[in-house]
Design a protein around this motif. Sequence first.
Motif, PDB file in Angstrom:
ATOM      1  N   LEU A  87      -8.874  11.451  16.670  1.00  0.00           N
ATOM      2  CA  LEU A  87      -7.817  11.207  15.681  1.00  0.00           C
ATOM      3  C   LEU A  87      -7.808   9.769  15.182  1.00  0.00           C
ATOM      4  O   LEU A  87      -7.120   9.444  14.221  1.00  0.00           O
ATOM      5  CB  LEU A  87      -6.443  11.516  16.290  1.00  0.00           C
ATOM      6  CG  LEU A  87      -6.164  12.978  16.622  1.00  0.00           C
ATOM      7  CD1 LEU A  87      -4.886  13.094  17.432  1.00  0.00           C
ATOM      8  CD2 LEU A  87      -6.068  13.807  15.361  1.00  0.00           C
ATOM      9  N   ILE A 121      -7.013  18.327  10.356  1.00  0.00           N
ATOM     10  CA  ILE A 121      -6.695  18.502  11.780  1.00  0.00           C
ATOM     11  C   ILE A 121      -5.202  18.708  11.994  1.00  0.00           C
ATOM     12  O   ILE A 121      -4.371  17.998  11.421  1.00  0.00           O
ATOM     13  CB  ILE A 121      -7.166  17.269  12.588  1.00  0.00           C
ATOM     14  CG1 ILE A 121      -8.653  17.023  12.362  1.00  0.00           C
ATOM     15  CG2 ILE A 121      -6.861  17.452  14.074  1.00  0.00           C
ATOM     16  CD1 ILE A 121      -9.186  15.783  13.040  1.00  0.00           C
ATOM     17  N   ASP A 134       1.059   7.718   7.506  1.00  0.00           N
ATOM     18  CA  ASP A 134       0.773   6.464   8.187  1.00  0.00           C
ATOM     19  C   ASP A 134       2.039   5.958   8.888  1.00  0.00           C
ATOM     20  O   ASP A 134       3.045   5.728   8.228  1.00  0.00           O
ATOM     21  CB  ASP A 134       0.288   5.439   7.167  1.00  0.00           C
ATOM     22  CG  ASP A 134      -0.221   4.175   7.825  1.00  0.00           C
ATOM     23  OD1 ASP A 134      -1.298   3.727   7.456  1.00  0.00           O
ATOM     24  OD2 ASP A 134       0.480   3.634   8.709  1.00  0.00           O
ATOM     25  N   MET A 191       0.845  -1.187   0.000  1.00  0.00           N
ATOM     26  CA  MET A 191       0.000   0.000   0.000  1.00  0.00           C
ATOM     27  C   MET A 191       0.879   1.234   0.000  1.00  0.00           C
ATOM     28  O   MET A 191       1.458   1.589   1.007  1.00  0.00           O
ATOM     29  CB  MET A 191      -0.906   0.001   1.256  1.00  0.00           C
ATOM     30  CG  MET A 191      -1.966  -1.096   1.220  1.00  0.00           C
ATOM     31  SD  MET A 191      -2.551  -1.548   2.855  1.00  0.00           S
ATOM     32  CE  MET A 191      -3.536  -0.142   3.258  1.00  0.00           C
ATOM     33  N   THR A 218       0.519  10.492  12.687  1.00  0.00           N
ATOM     34  CA  THR A 218      -0.883  10.344  12.274  1.00  0.00           C
ATOM     35  C   THR A 218      -1.531  11.695  12.015  1.00  0.00           C
ATOM     36  O   THR A 218      -2.267  11.855  11.047  1.00  0.00           O
ATOM     37  CB  THR A 218      -1.662   9.601  13.380  1.00  0.00           C
ATOM     38  OG1 THR A 218      -0.988   8.383  13.660  1.00  0.00           O
ATOM     39  CG2 THR A 218      -3.085   9.293  12.942  1.00  0.00           C
ATOM     40  N   THR A 219      -1.229  12.691  12.858  1.00  0.00           N
ATOM     41  CA  THR A 219      -1.852  14.002  12.678  1.00  0.00           C
ATOM     42  C   THR A 219      -1.239  14.759  11.501  1.00  0.00           C
ATOM     43  O   THR A 219      -1.745  15.792  11.116  1.00  0.00           O
ATOM     44  CB  THR A 219      -1.713  14.884  13.930  1.00  0.00           C
ATOM     45  OG1 THR A 219      -0.343  15.242  14.099  1.00  0.00           O
ATOM     46  CG2 THR A 219      -2.200  14.185  15.170  1.00  0.00           C
ATOM     47  N   LEU A 220      -0.133  14.251  10.943  1.00  0.00           N
ATOM     48  CA  LEU A 220       0.510  14.923   9.820  1.00  0.00           C
ATOM     49  C   LEU A 220       0.289  14.124   8.528  1.00  0.00           C
ATOM     50  O   LEU A 220       1.125  14.118   7.623  1.00  0.00           O
ATOM     51  CB  LEU A 220       1.996  15.127  10.089  1.00  0.00           C
ATOM     52  CG  LEU A 220       2.271  16.078  11.271  1.00  0.00           C
ATOM     53  CD1 LEU A 220       3.711  15.966  11.735  1.00  0.00           C
ATOM     54  CD2 LEU A 220       1.960  17.516  10.891  1.00  0.00           C
ATOM     55  N   SER A 221      -0.858  13.451   8.460  1.00  0.00           N
ATOM     56  CA  SER A 221      -1.267  12.705   7.259  1.00  0.00           C
ATOM     57  C   SER A 221      -0.231  11.686   6.813  1.00  0.00           C
ATOM     58  O   SER A 221      -0.042  11.453   5.628  1.00  0.00           O
ATOM     59  CB  SER A 221      -1.564  13.655   6.099  1.00  0.00           C
ATOM     60  OG  SER A 221      -2.507  14.620   6.485  1.00  0.00           O
ATOM     61  N   LEU A 278      -8.256  13.525   8.681  1.00  0.00           N
ATOM     62  CA  LEU A 278      -7.068  13.895   9.459  1.00  0.00           C
ATOM     63  C   LEU A 278      -6.347  15.075   8.828  1.00  0.00           C
ATOM     64  O   LEU A 278      -5.710  15.867   9.521  1.00  0.00           O
ATOM     65  CB  LEU A 278      -6.116  12.708   9.577  1.00  0.00           C
ATOM     66  CG  LEU A 278      -6.573  11.591  10.518  1.00  0.00           C
ATOM     67  CD1 LEU A 278      -5.628  10.400  10.433  1.00  0.00           C
ATOM     68  CD2 LEU A 278      -6.647  12.094  11.955  1.00  0.00           C
ATOM     69  N   ALA A 279      -6.452  15.210   7.511  1.00  0.00           N
ATOM     70  CA  ALA A 279      -5.792  16.313   6.820  1.00  0.00           C
ATOM     71  C   ALA A 279      -6.364  17.663   7.266  1.00  0.00           C
ATOM     72  O   ALA A 279      -5.719  18.697   7.109  1.00  0.00           O
ATOM     73  CB  ALA A 279      -5.929  16.140   5.312  1.00  0.00           C
ATOM     74  N   MET A 287      -2.299  19.290  15.299  1.00  0.00           N
ATOM     75  CA  MET A 287      -2.267  19.096  16.750  1.00  0.00           C
ATOM     76  C   MET A 287      -0.936  19.529  17.348  1.00  0.00           C
ATOM     77  O   MET A 287       0.128  19.237  16.801  1.00  0.00           O
ATOM     78  CB  MET A 287      -2.531  17.623  17.078  1.00  0.00           C
ATOM     79  CG  MET A 287      -2.444  17.322  18.556  1.00  0.00           C
ATOM     80  SD  MET A 287      -3.410  15.865  19.007  1.00  0.00           S
ATOM     81  CE  MET A 287      -2.954  15.722  20.743  1.00  0.00           C
ATOM     82  N   ARG A 330      -7.409   4.356   6.000  1.00  0.00           N
ATOM     83  CA  ARG A 330      -7.265   4.998   4.702  1.00  0.00           C
ATOM     84  C   ARG A 330      -8.382   6.018   4.475  1.00  0.00           C
ATOM     85  O   ARG A 330      -8.156   7.101   3.979  1.00  0.00           O
ATOM     86  CB  ARG A 330      -7.305   3.901   3.637  1.00  0.00           C
ATOM     87  CG  ARG A 330      -6.690   4.272   2.328  1.00  0.00           C
ATOM     88  CD  ARG A 330      -5.911   3.103   1.773  1.00  0.00           C
ATOM     89  NE  ARG A 330      -4.616   3.016   2.420  1.00  0.00           N
ATOM     90  CZ  ARG A 330      -3.461   3.220   1.776  1.00  0.00           C
ATOM     91  NH1 ARG A 330      -3.461   3.513   0.513  1.00  0.00           N
ATOM     92  NH2 ARG A 330      -2.306   3.125   2.410  1.00  0.00           N
ATOM     93  N   LYS A 388      -8.043   9.382   6.315  1.00  0.00           N
ATOM     94  CA  LYS A 388      -6.965  10.292   5.939  1.00  0.00           C
ATOM     95  C   LYS A 388      -7.435  11.701   5.562  1.00  0.00           C
ATOM     96  O   LYS A 388      -6.875  12.684   6.054  1.00  0.00           O
ATOM     97  CB  LYS A 388      -6.125   9.677   4.819  1.00  0.00           C
ATOM     98  CG  LYS A 388      -4.650   9.685   5.161  1.00  0.00           C
ATOM     99  CD  LYS A 388      -3.791   9.107   4.062  1.00  0.00           C
ATOM    100  CE  LYS A 388      -2.416   9.756   4.160  1.00  0.00           C
ATOM    101  NZ  LYS A 388      -1.489   9.300   3.136  1.00  0.00           N
TER     102      LYS A 388
END
Lengths: 260, 262
Positions: free
Chosen positions: B57, B89, A137, A35, A132-135, B86-87, B91, B80, B83
Amino acid sequence: MTNPLATIGRVFLNALAEIGRLSHFAAIAVMHIFMPPIYWRLALQQMWLIGYNSLPVVGLTALFTGAALAQQIFVGGSRFNAESVVPGVVVIAIVRELGPVLGGLMVAGRVSSAMAAELGTMRVTEQIDALTTLSTDPINYLVVPRLIAAVLTLPLLVLVANTIGVLGGFVIGTERLGLNSGTYLQVTADFLENADIVSSMVKAAVFGFIIALMGSYHGYNSRGGAQGVGKATTNAVVSAFIMILLANLIITVIVFGNQV
Amino acid sequence: MTEQAKITPMIQMDNIHKSFGPKHVLSGFSLTVQKGESVVIIGGSGTGKSVALKSILGILKPEQGSIKVDGTEITTLSNRERKPILAKIGMLFQGAALFDSIPVWQNVAFGLIQGKGMNKVEAREIAIEKLRRVGLTPDVGDLSPAELSGGMQKRVGLARAIASEPEIIFFDEPTTGLDPIMSDVINDLIVECVQDLGATTLSITHDMASARKIADRIAMLYQGKIIWEGDKSQIDASGNDYVDQFIHGRAQGPIEMQLLKP
């Protein structure tokens, strides 16, 4: 007083739960390899850290082991006037077993622990949550590059280890035990088969997977501050060791079990 | 227009339950944050404030309840599918949570480069501008996060949170570990940055000075539920003994501190 049966049951259930969690993590990590995005730059960086930086320790391990092996086989073989088996037994033992296993264990000691410590610290300082908060994975960014790097690098390292191991035997055999150098190399080449090299590389790749998986799993799931990271590091190394030895046994039985 | 905004709140959490083993951290937690509003959740240590943020989150999965971000139910989404949510947000983490393996400017630009695929030159320019926005000079961008003081790390964390100009920003204990003056500087910066972006914010803190400064509305979390919420001007006249005890920091009162971690 706790019921001893209950204790055995609890230990057994905990072990099963841990195996389940590890399998789940491994499945997710492998799925993420397919992925995108794949962070190739990070994978290359990890290959450098795992491969190049492990060369001295893996090389020395192979050198000393190959040399000691030649000495032992010479002593054992001379009881039956069979000193000439030294090159053959050394190359078979190194390529089939000792090269991949000792190489894998040495790299596990270096790399699984470092991965667990790094990812564990990232976990407890919320850096993994920050990804995670910065797009991004975290599995793609942290785990996949380590898995790819270790699976690709370990076969190369083991190839080097095998060569140096045989060389260690050669040096002792020719310099100390008085074996003829031309004959030594000839016998080595005659004994070595393609299947030995292939099995050696397969083992190395599997061990690479185990090393990166154990380091990542324990680091990624560590909790409880500095002590938790310490525990994760220890668990990563110990579990990687045991799984490497188990995987080695399984592969050996599958590949060589039918050759009688 | 105002009517429309009322109908779809930016964040709507409804009857959230989350436990860790036998410990129920959130039990029936509900909170709504309207678009453009700044809500601060106050509450003692270990009352589940962070758990509420991490549930939004998707880092933690509640056992029960509904969480909607801008009208989209997120508890049922895969990683997925989450996503694009989340874009929206950004923090600021309690310990700043800067990546120590890369320099400061790459930290700030991280979401732009890795998340949005922006080229490095452009991303660096934005990062430098955001650093300036939080009062840091461009040369700080080339330092490693480990070389910064706690207050500077918080500023960089703030710059990183606002770099991709998110619609929603979470602040997790933004002033913890800072001296009172630096706390006030960070509070001012938060208020300014939020106004610049017109963002919706949800913060958690136990620092009342910070809460009074950055909040439009304050909600008090106790034993897994919101026990009081209201405009920040009402906090001193809440008529709620729990709130009174908390905002005045009294040891005596209805709230009994759990000294041991459960």
